[in-house]
Design a protein around this motif. Structure first.
Motif, mmCIF file in Angstrom:
data_model
loop_
_atom_site.group_PDB
_atom_site.id
_atom_site.type_symbol
_atom_site.label_atom_id
_atom_site.label_comp_id
_atom_site.label_asym_id
_atom_site.label_seq_id
_atom_site.Cartn_x
_atom_site.Cartn_y
_atom_site.Cartn_z
ATOM 1 N N LEU A 33 0.847 -1.004 0.056
ATOM 2 C CA LEU A 33 0.177 0.028 0.032
ATOM 3 C C LEU A 33 0.769 1.310 0.025
ATOM 4 N N THR A 34 1.875 1.263 0.487
ATOM 5 C CA THR A 34 2.867 2.237 0.714
ATOM 6 C C THR A 34 3.460 2.686 -0.768
ATOM 7 N N LEU A 35 3.564 1.830 -1.647
ATOM 8 C CA LEU A 35 3.708 1.797 -3.098
ATOM 9 C C LEU A 35 2.655 2.367 -3.901
ATOM 10 N N HIS A 36 1.574 1.929 -3.378
ATOM 11 C CA HIS A 36 0.329 2.353 -4.141
ATOM 12 C C HIS A 36 -0.003 4.004 -3.719
ATOM 13 N N ALA A 37 0.205 4.330 -2.557
ATOM 14 C CA ALA A 37 0.166 5.697 -1.947
ATOM 15 C C ALA A 37 1.092 6.507 -2.876
ATOM 16 N N LEU A 38 2.120 6.011 -2.912
ATOM 17 C CA LEU A 38 3.308 6.731 -3.951
ATOM 18 C C LEU A 38 2.801 6.775 -5.267
ATOM 19 N N ARG A 39 2.194 5.639 -5.835
ATOM 20 C CA ARG A 39 1.673 5.907 -7.238
ATOM 21 C C ARG A 39 0.624 6.923 -7.446
ATOM 22 N N VAL A 40 -0.098 7.031 -6.450
ATOM 23 C CA VAL A 40 -1.311 8.059 -6.517
ATOM 24 C C VAL A 40 -0.803 9.413 -6.289
ATOM 25 N N GLY A 93 2.269 9.935 -9.734
ATOM 26 C CA GLY A 93 1.540 9.458 -10.906
ATOM 27 C C GLY A 93 2.193 8.119 -11.394
ATOM 28 N N ASP A 94 1.416 7.638 -12.433
ATOM 29 C CA ASP A 94 1.884 6.248 -13.095
ATOM 30 C C ASP A 94 3.430 6.597 -13.558
ATOM 31 N N GLU A 95 3.716 7.265 -14.370
ATOM 32 C CA GLU A 95 4.956 7.355 -15.217
ATOM 33 C C GLU A 95 5.808 7.430 -14.298
ATOM 34 N N THR A 96 5.857 8.495 -13.451
ATOM 35 C CA THR A 96 7.024 8.538 -12.274
ATOM 36 C C THR A 96 7.077 7.497 -11.598
ATOM 37 N N THR A 97 6.178 6.735 -11.151
ATOM 38 C CA THR A 97 6.245 5.629 -10.358
ATOM 39 C C THR A 97 7.203 4.396 -10.987
ATOM 40 N N TRP A 98 6.673 4.299 -12.317
ATOM 41 C CA TRP A 98 7.526 3.340 -13.000
ATOM 42 C C TRP A 98 9.090 3.653 -13.144
ATOM 43 N N GLU A 99 9.121 5.004 -13.480
ATOM 44 C CA GLU A 99 10.666 5.560 -13.406
ATOM 45 C C GLU A 99 11.329 5.281 -12.270
ATOM 46 N N ILE A 100 10.812 5.375 -11.061
ATOM 47 C CA ILE A 100 11.309 5.301 -9.746
ATOM 48 C C ILE A 100 11.643 3.922 -9.571
ATOM 49 N N LEU A 101 10.603 3.003 -9.803
ATOM 50 C CA LEU A 101 11.077 1.695 -9.717
ATOM 51 C C LEU A 101 12.012 0.984 -10.653
ATOM 52 N N ARG A 102 12.124 1.494 -11.959
ATOM 53 C CA ARG A 102 13.221 1.059 -12.831
ATOM 54 C C ARG A 102 14.387 1.592 -12.230
ATOM 55 N N ALA A 103 14.400 3.011 -11.786
ATOM 56 C CA ALA A 103 15.834 3.426 -11.310
ATOM 57 C C ALA A 103 16.363 2.884 -10.204
ATOM 58 N N TRP A 104 15.443 2.548 -9.321
ATOM 59 C CA TRP A 104 15.741 1.626 -8.046
ATOM 60 C C TRP A 104 16.216 0.291 -8.435
ATOM 61 N N ALA A 105 15.905 -0.261 -9.522
ATOM 62 C CA ALA A 105 16.335 -1.649 -9.655
ATOM 63 C C ALA A 105 17.522 -1.502 -10.425
ATOM 64 N N GLU A 106 17.778 -0.380 -11.410
ATOM 65 C CA GLU A 106 19.167 -0.109 -12.051
ATOM 66 C C GLU A 106 20.148 0.437 -11.052
ATOM 67 N N ARG A 107 19.938 1.389 -10.283
ATOM 68 C CA ARG A 107 20.995 2.088 -9.473
ATOM 69 C C ARG A 107 21.675 1.135 -8.553
ATOM 70 N N TYR A 108 20.663 0.249 -7.774
ATOM 71 C CA TYR A 108 21.193 -0.655 -6.682
ATOM 72 C C TYR A 108 21.272 -2.119 -7.258
ATOM 73 N N ALA A 109 21.458 -2.295 -8.515
ATOM 74 C CA ALA A 109 21.417 -3.786 -8.818
ATOM 75 C C ALA A 109 22.550 -4.602 -8.416
ATOM 76 N N TYR A 110 22.374 -5.757 -7.923
ATOM 77 C CA TYR A 110 23.585 -6.605 -7.430
ATOM 78 C C TYR A 110 23.850 -5.825 -6.201
ATOM 79 N N GLY A 111 23.284 -5.155 -5.590
ATOM 80 C CA GLY A 111 24.008 -4.462 -4.201
ATOM 81 C C GLY A 111 22.993 -4.538 -3.220
ATOM 82 N N ASN A 112 23.268 -3.503 -2.245
ATOM 83 C CA ASN A 112 22.436 -3.421 -1.124
ATOM 84 C C ASN A 112 21.847 -1.850 -0.901
ATOM 85 N N ALA A 113 20.616 -1.905 -0.389
ATOM 86 C CA ALA A 113 20.063 -0.322 -0.381
ATOM 87 C C ALA A 113 19.195 -0.406 0.796
#
Ligand code: TRP
Ligand code: ZN
Length: 513
Positions: A448-455, A458-478
């Motif tokens: 629900l926290t991520l749903h709240a972020l989505r609302v 907005g959708d496009e920025t949420t998807w950008e955030i998730l993609r950036a998270w997966a990319e920036r911290y790939a194979y690491g820790n955060a």
């Protein structure tokens, strides 16, 4: 335990908050009646207290039992599991070379860890519970060693200078213990003709001498020798199978860094089922013969899920993906490239909720963990919502894709209604015990926290955030703070209050959207 009920509860939680039990037990709990005080450890009738070695487990390092100062060689000071992991070095690669006797339920062999010293070391620790250590060498020279609870204390012949690599090899044998952290066997599990590892959060040290904390990720090579008639599945890609007299050695390579809790081997009479590739990823499952002949429907949709999630989250982080279906596990675990799925959970989930997606949503949940949990791994166990909240949100996205916007809305509304009827453990600081760390609310309120972020953004920025998270911290820790900053960076908004309210405030915010 009534496994049908266990699976039904799992289904209910993972699929829809509307169907959640009204207690705080984790998704794996099986209470005989809903109870506000039930916990996993006390209410399951899974074999929680006996170990397969016939002895009781000792030396579990639950939070609160010991305070570990920074630099204490016994642990990394994780707020929940202070004695897990060890300071002073960083493992780069584990070579796990074991002969497994699935009938006697024994292992014998060695683990060689290549590590970089991060301080001058005249002594250092690995984590290990149970088993018998036969010898330890460092860079080929015999080293002194002793056991202290869950610690293997090693005294190399000479000082290991900071910045230099060393190889520590531990030869050992015995029957691995399992732990009761979540109220069912965690670690090395023998169930019928299948033997498997399901180690999250603290069970890797029951079968591997290792630096058992998610902050120290490493590549793995597995060389597992088993009697004829058995197959070995492990993380990564099957590099080769060497046949010997009456035995076979399966070599698996996991080149991308992996947290120790995600390391698994599955041994038994399993059939490898290949599904070709999706989004460039090799899909292969390890199934019992009857399921290989007639694969469960949700497993047939993984290619579609792979394409859907790569569209949302960016490229899948590894070369392969699939499932090992095993008996007796009351759920599924997202081991890197190889989800270990309980057969009863998978099958019961099909009919548990005919009006919703059943096991299919759980299959999507576990796949999403490959990005969120496996590639991007929490720095400490307190941040496990970065795994479970994200995978829950991802499964809602799959539901939205497969069933439409109204189905997504129902997931969210039902989940909210359940959370709001709490109190439940808070996703940002749930607590270290099994019933808290993997409490339903870590999943549902995390999602629900991520749903709240989505609302909010907005959708496009949420998807950008998730993609950036997966990319920036790939194979690491955060950590949670890293996610909040990244979300603020991409949205240009101050989101501190939103995350504070959803993750840490005992009163739940109003449902947005
Ligand atoms: N991470 C699992 C999930 O996807 C839950 C889990 C935690 C688990 N520890 C486990 C499952 C051990 C099986 C065995 O939700
Ligand atoms: Zn999960």
């Amino acid at each position: 335990m009534n496994r049908r009920r266990a699976a039904a509860l799992l289904a209910a939680v993972l699929l829809s908050g509307t169907a959640c039990s009204d207690d705080d037990s984790s998704i794996w709990a099986t209470t005989t009646a809903p109870s506000a005080t039930s916990t996993l450890a006390t209410t399951t009738s899974a074999p929680t207290t006996t170990t397969q070695a016939g002895t009781t487990t000792t030396g579990t390092t639950q939070a609160g039992t010991t305070s570990t100062a920074a630099g204490d060689p016994s642990g990394l000071g994780d707020p929940y599991f202070p004695e897990l992991g060890n300071p002073g070095y960083d493992v780069e690669h584990y070579l796990v070379e074991l002969a497994v006797d699935p009938v006697a339920n024994t292992v014998e062999g060695a683990v060689a860890a290549t590590a970089a010293a991060t301080a001058d070391l005249d002594t250092f620790h690995l984590d290990l519970l149970g088993l018998t250590v036969d010898s330890v060498t460092v860079d080929g020279a015999a080293a002194g060693f002793r056991r202290e609870e869950g610690e293997l204390v090693i005294d190399p012949a000479g000082l290991l200078p900071a910045g230099e690599d060393f190889v520590v090899t531990v030869a050992y044998h015995g029957t691995p213990l399992n732990l009761t952290t979540l109220g069912f066997p965690i670690g090395w599990v023998q169930a019928g003709d299948l033997t498997y590892v399901a180690a999250q959060p603290d069970g890797a040290r029951t079968w591997l001498p290792c630096n058992d904390h998610p902050a120290d990720k490493a590549a793995f090579t597995f060389r597992i020798t088993v009697p004829e008639g058995n197959v070995v599945a492990a993380n990564g890609s099957l590099a080769e199978v060497q046949d010997g007299p009456g035995v076979a050695t399966f070599v698996w390579e996991m080149p991308e860094p992996m947290a120790t809790y995600l390391a698994t081997v599955v041994v038994g009479p399993l059939t490898r089922v290949e599904w070709g590739t999706a989004a460039g990823v090799v899909l292969r499952d390890y199934l019992p013969a009857d399921l290989a002949a007639d694969p469960p429907a949700p497993l047939t949709r993984v290619g579609e899920m792979m394409e859907f999630f790569t569209g949302f989250f960016g490229p899948y982080p590894f070369a392969e993906y699939g499932h090992a279906v095993v008996p007796g596990l009351p759920g599924a675990l997202e081991d890197q490239t190889l989800c270990v799925f309980g057969r009863e959970a998978l099958e019961t989930l099909f009919d548990a909720q005919p009006w919703t997606l059943g096991a299919e949503a759980v299959v999507a949940h576990e796949l999403a963990h490959q990005w969120f949990g496996d590639s991007v791994t929490p720095s400490t166990w307190q941040d496990v919502w970065l795994n479970e909240g994200f995978a829950t949100f991802a499964q809602w996205l799959w539901v939205e894709h497969a069933r439409g916007a109204e189905a997504y809305r129902q997931e969210v509304a039902g989940s909210y209604a359940w959370v709001a009827a709490g109190p439940h453990p808070l996703p940002g600081d749930p607590g270290a015990t099994g019933e808290e760390l993997f409490a339903d609310s870590v999943y549902v309120r995390g999602g629900l926290t991520l749903h709240a972020l989505r609302v909010e953004v907005g959708d496009e920025t949420t998807w950008e955030i998730l993609r950036a998270w997966a990319e920036r911290y790939a194979y690491g820790n955060a950590a949670t703070a890293d996610f909040v900053s990244l979300a603020e960076e991409f949205s240009g908004r101050d989101l501190g209050a939103l995350f504070e309210a959803w993750l840490f405030d005992p009163s739940i915010p109003a449902l947005p959207g």
